[in-house]
Scaffold this active site. Structure first.
Site, short mmCIF file in Angstrom:
data_model
loop_
_atom_site.label_atom_id
_atom_site.label_comp_id
_atom_site.label_asym_id
_atom_site.label_seq_id
_atom_site.Cartn_x
_atom_site.Cartn_y
_atom_site.Cartn_z
N LYS A 17 13.49 43.54 -55.26
CA LYS A 17 14.73 43.51 -56.04
C LYS A 17 15.15 44.91 -56.49
CE LYS A 17 15.68 39.93 -58.63
NZ LYS A 17 15.67 38.93 -59.71
N ASN A 18 14.26 45.58 -57.18
CA ASN A 18 14.66 46.88 -57.72
C ASN A 18 14.88 47.93 -56.64
OD1 ASN A 18 14.77 46.66 -60.75
ND2 ASN A 18 12.82 45.68 -60.34
N GLU A 75 13.55 40.44 -68.06
CA GLU A 75 14.46 41.18 -67.19
C GLU A 75 13.79 41.43 -65.85
OE1 GLU A 75 17.52 42.07 -67.95
OE2 GLU A 75 17.56 41.70 -70.10
N CYS A 76 14.55 41.36 -64.76
CA CYS A 76 14.00 41.71 -63.46
C CYS A 76 13.88 43.22 -63.33
CB CYS A 76 14.89 41.17 -62.35
SG CYS A 76 16.53 41.90 -62.36
N GLY A 77 14.59 43.95 -64.17
CA GLY A 77 14.53 45.41 -64.15
C GLY A 77 15.84 46.06 -63.78
#
Ligand code: SF4
Length: 250
Positions: free
Chosen positions: A132-133, A239-241
């Site tokens: 993701k990030n 939070e996913c970041g």
């Protein structure tokens, strides 16, 4: 005392995030978006997970700028309903969706990292970092926006309650604009009903915040509970970041 920040784009000039955020504290999201479109024009983009109520912000922004770039981070573990929903919305509203994918094959990644059950994730931080990030950072590097419109709300988490409507984001190297920051869940719902906007198909099954498909990452939410309570349930993670800007401590 408020501080002005020099924008790297000369035409945009100097922006004082504190005074602008104060000015917009009680403004309608459409007024904030109008300012953002007038100020940043084609330098603007938005991110969307095409989650439960995502069509609210997409509708608000595309009314002001129909061709705005809408970035979807595809981790490889999104619900198939999300991808179908995104394609339907893209066609119906003529959305300019830019889909960025993880470099990893989803099945190979699980095997290599010892994730033996695809329904859960043992190393959530590692998976979010790799799938993701990294994707989000790559998209932002390539697209190099002057401003990034995002759908965060102050009532979603303690981290988000400290955000401002307009603030410099060192991670993206652009202005982060949060038109919905001071709206609540009910206002979003009423806006969507008024404009007859579609909800994500899983919304009717109790998913009020929708990310990736492992049970570790997204579950239905209790009817009277925190709308984001189904995200990473049982973990100390909110939070996913993507919305964390280490450089700014946000
Ligand atoms: S939300 Fe879950 S599946 Fe998605 S990237 Fe993060 S850990 Fe992986």
């Amino acid at each position: 005392m408020s501080t002005s920040i020099d924008s790297p784009t000369p035409a945009i000039g100097r922006i004082d995030p504190e005074s602008i955020s104060q000015r917009f504290a009680a403004s309608a999201p459409s007024d904030i978006i109008r300012w953002a479109v007038d100020t940043f024009g084609d330098g603007l983009l938005m991110t969307s997970s095409f989650g439960a109520e995502s069509m609210c912000l997409i509708h608000l922004l595309t009314r002001a700028k129909p061709d705005v770039r809408i970035v979807l981070v595809n981790t490889g573990y999104l619900f198939h309903q999300t991808l179908i929903f995104m394609e339907e919305m893209r066609r119906r509203y003529g959305l300019n969706v830019l889909e960025y994918h993880s470099h990893h094959d989803p099945l190979v990644y699980l095997t290599v990292h010892g994730e033996t059950d695809p329904r859960i994730r043992r190393d959530v931080e590692g998976c979010c970092r790799d799938n993701k990030n990294e994707v989000f950072d790559r998209a932002m590097r390539e697209l190099a926006p002057a401003a990034w419109v995002r759908g965060v709300r102050a009532d979603q988490s303690a981290t988000r309650s400290r955000m401002q409507v307009v603030q410099w984001n060192t991670r993206v190297n652009a202005w982060a604009i949060s038109p919905l920051l001071n709206w609540n869940h009910r206002q979003i719902f009423e806006y969507m009903k008024y404009h007859n906007l579609p909800f994500h198909p899983l919304w009717q099954q109790g998913y009020t915040s929708i990310g990736c498909n492992p049970e570790t990452c997204t579950r239905p939410t209790a009817t009277d509970g925190d709308p984001r309570g189904g995200r990473w349930g049982g973990l100390d993670k909110k939070e996913c970041g993507i919305h964390l800007d280490q450089g700014a401590g946000i």
